[in-house]
Write a protein that holds these residues in place. Structure first.
Motif, PDB file in Angstrom:
ATOM      1  N   LYS A   1       0.903  -1.186  -0.077  1.00  0.00           N
ATOM      2  CA  LYS A   1       0.084   0.075  -0.073  1.00  0.00           C
ATOM      3  C   LYS A   1       0.930   1.290   0.135  1.00  0.00           C
ATOM      4  O   LYS A   1       1.863   1.459   0.824  1.00  0.00           O
ATOM      5  N   MET A   2       0.545   1.992  -1.115  1.00  0.00           N
ATOM      6  CA  MET A   2       1.417   3.495  -1.187  1.00  0.00           C
ATOM      7  C   MET A   2       0.903   4.486  -0.049  1.00  0.00           C
ATOM      8  O   MET A   2      -0.139   4.620   0.207  1.00  0.00           O
ATOM      9  N   ILE A   3       1.833   4.687   0.893  1.00  0.00           N
ATOM     10  CA  ILE A   3       1.452   5.694   2.071  1.00  0.00           C
ATOM     11  C   ILE A   3       2.249   6.978   1.862  1.00  0.00           C
ATOM     12  O   ILE A   3       1.791   7.867   2.892  1.00  0.00           O
ATOM     13  N   TRP A   4       2.969   7.136   0.842  1.00  0.00           N
ATOM     14  CA  TRP A   4       3.741   8.530   0.790  1.00  0.00           C
ATOM     15  C   TRP A   4       4.211   8.512  -0.680  1.00  0.00           C
ATOM     16  O   TRP A   4       4.611   7.638  -1.336  1.00  0.00           O
ATOM     17  N   GLU A   5       4.125   9.681  -1.341  1.00  0.00           N
ATOM     18  CA  GLU A   5       4.678   9.895  -2.681  1.00  0.00           C
ATOM     19  C   GLU A   5       5.293  11.355  -2.896  1.00  0.00           C
ATOM     20  O   GLU A   5       4.217  12.232  -2.537  1.00  0.00           O
ATOM     21  N   GLU A   6       6.254  11.752  -3.391  1.00  0.00           N
ATOM     22  CA  GLU A   6       6.758  12.938  -3.569  1.00  0.00           C
ATOM     23  C   GLU A   6       7.849  12.850  -4.495  1.00  0.00           C
ATOM     24  O   GLU A   6       8.769  12.002  -4.456  1.00  0.00           O
ATOM     25  N   ARG A   7       7.981  13.926  -5.548  1.00  0.00           N
ATOM     26  CA  ARG A   7       9.029  13.828  -6.560  1.00  0.00           C
ATOM     27  C   ARG A   7       9.092  12.828  -7.045  1.00  0.00           C
ATOM     28  O   ARG A   7      10.630  12.446  -7.632  1.00  0.00           O
ATOM     29  N   GLY A   8       8.463  12.040  -7.598  1.00  0.00           N
ATOM     30  CA  GLY A   8       8.649  10.837  -8.257  1.00  0.00           C
ATOM     31  C   GLY A   8       8.891   9.454  -7.266  1.00  0.00           C
ATOM     32  O   GLY A   8       9.204   8.473  -7.682  1.00  0.00           O
ATOM     33  N   ASP A   9       9.122   9.645  -6.012  1.00  0.00           N
ATOM     34  CA  ASP A   9       9.209   8.619  -5.033  1.00  0.00           C
ATOM     35  C   ASP A   9       8.296   8.080  -4.411  1.00  0.00           C
ATOM     36  O   ASP A   9       7.486   9.083  -4.093  1.00  0.00           O
TER      37      ASP A   9
END
Length: 458
Positions: free
Chosen positions: A444-452
């Motif tokens: 489960k994706m819990i964080w995303e920023e600047r392609g990471d």
């Protein structure tokens, strides 16, 4: 605080110094390779002890102090090669030319600040001083000078064991330069062999015999275990032919010829052949075929100095062109920066989320993580010394495999709770994750920023 480019290996030295300061050299390093690899397998004692001592004395950050050590070692390298050349030729002008070229040719500086592991680079930079001591010891029977030569070799191996191969080539080249009767030359060879084996025995008390077996049996040559690589004819030839060429050149140049020319031909013949093998195997994999350019640059400096008033001076163009090419491939990064590289800033969030849970990363973040935080991860900073056999194949499948179920299974076996995935828009230099679409099914994706993106997988 001064930070290097994100592709630098300086953070590896910082991570180990941080740990040794707090916990010493005993036991396993808990943050890399599933916590199974002894600290002594990952580093010799010299660089961590010096960094810790300087840190306690000055209060400066480990990153700054590593820069200081590297710069001092570059200056020592220039002086060492200059003194060695002056001694061999009995010509101070030649020594000055060698020292100047070694100091100002650009590849070693770029490699040292943006690519190479600091301990190994420092050991290579001190290599000419070992050659000076050994060259002096060969013609004497004094036990003290022989003991000094053994201690000097041991000191280099205590900095980093990978300096052994360049040292062996240097010793062969030194033997090729020596003039004398055949019986005396045989004695010199025996003395060199004894000194090298004695130094190897000394440092084995630190590294232990298991370390050597681990390094030899871990994948290192063409992806195969080093000790078994001779089963592959191409790998075998890529190792043996340069050494054989060096021996033949020694025999061919037995008498006459400029000593610097003899040394540089042996030295360049060996490392040039190794570079060509790697280049033709995969021209696009520049990180591999530039592995020996440090040594090639040294050889070119010595060769140019032997004929510095001739057209050989134009050879300085070679390391300049390669350095500019690689610098461009790296994105022209700042070699000294007051801020963290953008490509590793996601580590701050990962550390905040993961806490003491094990994480999986790939690319530059692997080397940076433990220079900044006490982060438990699957990979680490010295693959050839890792003991646990599972992590390597598992890491490959997790990065490049297409099956989300297989990746999820492996992450569970590795007890990984979080994965930092670098997407196509990530500022991370190395794009190791091949099938980004699978991660929605892995965790489960819990964080995303600047392609990471950070995925929770437990």
């Amino acid at each position: 605080m001064i930070y290097p480019p994100q592709t630098s290996m300086i953070p590896v030295a910082v991570a180990l110094a941080r740990f040794v300061e707090a916990h010493g050299f005993g036991g396993a390093y808990p943050f890399w390779y599933l916590g199974t690899t002894p600290v002594r397998f990952l580093t010799g004692p010299v660089v961590p002890v010096v960094l810790i001592g300087l840190h306690n004395l000055t209060g400066l950050p480990y990153f700054d102090l590593t820069y200081v050590l590297l710069i001092i070692s570059f200056l020592a390298s220039s002086a060492g090669w200059g003194l060695w050349a002056s001694r061999v030729t009995n010509n101070k002008t030649t020594g000055v030319v060698v020292a100047f070229l070694v100091l100002f040719l650009p590849w070693r500086w770029l490699s040292g600040l943006a690519l190479s592991e600091p301990s190994l680079l420092i050991a290579k930079n001190l290599l000419p001083w070992a050659l000076l001591v050994i060259d002096r010891a060969l013609g004497q029977t004094n036990v003290k000078i022989h003991g000094l030569a053994i201690l000097t070799l041991s000191f280099l191996f205590f900095i980093h064991t990978a300096v052994m191969f360049p040292m062996l080539v240097g010793l062969v080249a030194v033997l090729g330069v020596i003039k004398g009767e055949e019986e005396r030359e045989v004695v010199y060879v025996r003395r060199v062999v004894f000194m090298f084996l004695a130094a190897l025995a000394v440092v084995t008390f630190w590294y232990t015999p298991r370390f050597w077996w681990t390094v030899l049996t871990n994948p290192s040559i063409g992806g195969a275990p080093g000790v078994f690589a001779i089963g592959n004819a191409v790998d075998f030839l890529s190792i043996i032919l340069p050494v054989a060429a060096a021996v033949l050149v020694v025999l061919f140049f037995k008498k006459g010829a400029d000593p610097l020319v003899k040394f540089s031909v042996i030295w360049l013949g060996t490392f040039g052949a190794l570079t060509l093998f790697r280049f033709f195997a995969n021209p696009n994999f520049w990180q591999d075929w530039t592995s020996w350019l440090y040594e090639i640059e040294i050889g070119l400096a010595i060769l140019i100095a032997s004929r510095w008033k001739s057209s050989l001076l134009s050879l300085v163009v070679l390391p300049v062109v390669v350095a500019l090419f690689v610098y461009g491939k790296l994105g022209k990064p700042a070699l000294f920066s007051p801020t963290l590289p953008t490509g590793v800033k996601s580590l701050v969030k990962l550390n905040e989320i993961a806490g003491d849970k094990r994480v999986f990363m790939s690319g530059s973040t692997v080397f940076w993580a433990n220079s900044l935080f006490d982060m438990v991860q699957v990979r680490g900073g010295r693959d050839e010394a890792a003991i646990n056999p599972l992590w390597r194949s598992a890491a490959y499948e997790i990065r490049e495999g297409q099956d989300p179920q297989q990746s999820a299974k492996l992450l569970k076996e590795l007890d990984v709770s979080y994965v930092l995935v670098h997407g196509e828009d990530s500022p991370e230099y190395h794009y190791d994750f091949k099938h980004l679409e699978k991660w929605a099914a892995v965790g489960k994706m819990i964080w995303e920023e600047r392609g990471d993106a950070i995925y929770r997988t437990d």
